[in-house]
Structure formats: C-alpha cells, structure tokens
Design a protein around this motif. Structure first.
Motif, mmCIF file in Angstrom:
data_model
loop_
_atom_site.group_PDB
_atom_site.id
_atom_site.type_symbol
_atom_site.label_atom_id
_atom_site.label_comp_id
_atom_site.label_asym_id
_atom_site.label_seq_id
_atom_site.Cartn_x
_atom_site.Cartn_y
_atom_site.Cartn_z
ATOM 1 N N THR A 36 30.810 36.020 37.094
ATOM 2 C CA THR A 36 30.115 36.991 37.881
ATOM 3 C C THR A 36 30.180 37.015 39.452
ATOM 4 O O THR A 36 30.289 37.949 40.199
ATOM 5 C CB THR A 36 28.813 37.326 37.386
ATOM 6 N N THR A 37 30.335 35.711 39.738
ATOM 7 C CA THR A 37 30.382 35.640 41.203
ATOM 8 C C THR A 37 31.556 34.494 41.437
ATOM 9 O O THR A 37 31.555 33.351 41.062
ATOM 10 C CB THR A 37 28.964 34.826 42.042
ATOM 11 N N HIS A 38 32.505 35.052 42.321
ATOM 12 C CA HIS A 38 33.665 34.123 42.877
ATOM 13 C C HIS A 38 34.060 34.535 44.142
ATOM 14 O O HIS A 38 34.264 35.837 44.171
ATOM 15 C CB HIS A 38 34.602 34.050 41.806
ATOM 16 N N PRO A 39 33.906 33.920 45.253
ATOM 17 C CA PRO A 39 34.423 34.548 46.598
ATOM 18 C C PRO A 39 35.774 35.351 46.711
ATOM 19 O O PRO A 39 35.591 36.333 47.145
ATOM 20 C CB PRO A 39 34.538 33.336 47.626
ATOM 21 N N LEU A 40 36.741 34.738 45.993
ATOM 22 C CA LEU A 40 38.072 35.642 46.051
ATOM 23 C C LEU A 40 37.886 36.805 45.208
ATOM 24 O O LEU A 40 38.381 37.964 45.719
ATOM 25 C CB LEU A 40 39.365 34.579 45.544
ATOM 26 N N LEU A 41 37.346 36.826 44.101
ATOM 27 C CA LEU A 41 37.382 38.001 43.066
ATOM 28 C C LEU A 41 36.305 38.956 43.992
ATOM 29 O O LEU A 41 36.717 40.044 43.681
ATOM 30 C CB LEU A 41 37.011 37.434 41.608
ATOM 31 N N GLN A 42 35.338 38.620 44.275
ATOM 32 C CA GLN A 42 34.279 39.463 45.013
ATOM 33 C C GLN A 42 35.184 40.044 46.209
ATOM 34 O O GLN A 42 34.977 41.319 46.370
ATOM 35 C CB GLN A 42 33.186 38.675 45.414
ATOM 36 N N ASP A 43 36.013 39.354 46.797
ATOM 37 C CA ASP A 43 36.644 39.964 48.003
ATOM 38 C C ASP A 43 37.759 40.881 47.722
ATOM 39 O O ASP A 43 37.781 42.115 48.018
ATOM 40 C CB ASP A 43 37.450 38.946 48.918
ATOM 41 N N ALA A 44 38.384 40.615 46.432
ATOM 42 C CA ALA A 44 39.378 41.479 45.753
ATOM 43 C C ALA A 44 38.787 42.981 45.384
ATOM 44 O O ALA A 44 39.366 43.908 45.780
ATOM 45 C CB ALA A 44 40.165 40.821 44.771
#
Length: 176
Positions: A49-57
């Motif tokens: 649910t939280t991952h910097p790259l996936l959140q940025d994407a």
C-alpha cells in the motif's frame, strides 16, 4: 531475482496494476490488458500500500489524467524486454504528448525500415502503458490501430493529449 512490488491505481479508464523492481518502475497494465503479466509470472510479487516509487507513479498518473502532466519523470526498469524491444520502448519515450507517429515512421527512426511488423510487436508488448507512450503510435494514414489495453482507451488517451482520433466504425468506445 529482483522482488517485484505492486499496487493498484484506479484510473479514469479502469484499474491499473503498477509494478516496481529495485531498478525502477517495471510495469503499468490496465486490468485485462493483452500481454499483461501472467498469473505464473505474478506469483511471488508483493502487493503493497505504500512504496515511494509506486506512490510517485500514482501521483504522476493522477496529474496526467487531470491534464496537468504531459511527461513522466520516473526511473524505469525496461529489462524485461529484449534489446530490440528496449530500443523500441526507448524510442517511444521520445514522442511528445500531443504528437503521434506511424509504425513505419518508428521503424525508419530505428534504422529498421523493413521491420515494421517487428516494431509493431514490440510496441504491443510495451510493459508500461501510458508511461512509455505506445498509444501515440498509429497505423498508416493516421488510423487508430492496435492497443493492448483496448482501442477505446487508446482513443481516450489521445483525446486527453489533444489528438482527436476516431475509432474505426467496427469498434466501440466501450469495452465488451
């Protein structure tokens, strides 16, 4: 083998799976997309649910769909493709928003003028819908052809970018 982390992004065109490796974003697929990852391939992938790259994407996709972003700035991991596919995907990244090219133009740009079908196959296997803009490739004469996520989505993406391209009369704007 690099662990793959995934997250779902609910786009205006339907749910999308985002995938990241240690090297960067490695996948963006619409639900049900042709040439998406197989169930076998996805075994061992971890939903987060939280991952910097996936959140940025996700944030960049949100801005794109809002009309506020026309070029993505994300680290990409294109290593799943062959060297030829990677060269095609890198060439796709050079097509600016609001512009299109034909499969033939792309083949000539890659100095492979007789490889139009191979270029088309590589475009169709692009693992990063929207981010690597395969939707900007059109058939000869500017015809709307081929899109693993469905022609109706390709048309919507091109319209969002200011290219009003009509679907062939045999296709529908709505998924079947």
């Amino acid at each position: 083998m690099t662990p793959i982390l995934t997250q779902i992004y609910n786009s205006p065109l339907g749910p999308m799976t985002l995938a990241a490796s240690d090297l960067g974003l490695c996948g963006v697929w619409f639900e049900g997309q042709r040439h998406g990852p197989s169930v076998e391939r996805m075994r061992g992938w971890t939903s987060v649910t939280t991952h910097p790259l996936l959140q940025d994407a996700s944030a960049q996709l949100q801005a794109y769909f809002a009309g506020d972003l026309n070029r993505f700035d994300l680290p990409l991991d294109l290593s799943a493709g062959t060297p030829f596919q990677q060269s095609v995907w890198q060439a796709l990244l050079q097509i600016p928003s609001g512009h299109s090219q034909s499969y033939g133009d792309l083949a000539r740009q890659l100095s492979k003028p007789k490889a139009v079908r191979a270029v088309g196959a590589a475009v169709g296997r692009n693992p990063m819908s929207i981010i690597v803009p395969c939707h900007r490739i059109l058939g000869g004469g500017g015809q709307l052809t081929g899109y693993a996520g469905g022609l109706w989505r390709k048309q919507a993406l091109l319209q969002l970018e200011g290219l009003p391209i009509a679907l062939p009369s045999s296709d529908s704007l709505f998924p079947k």
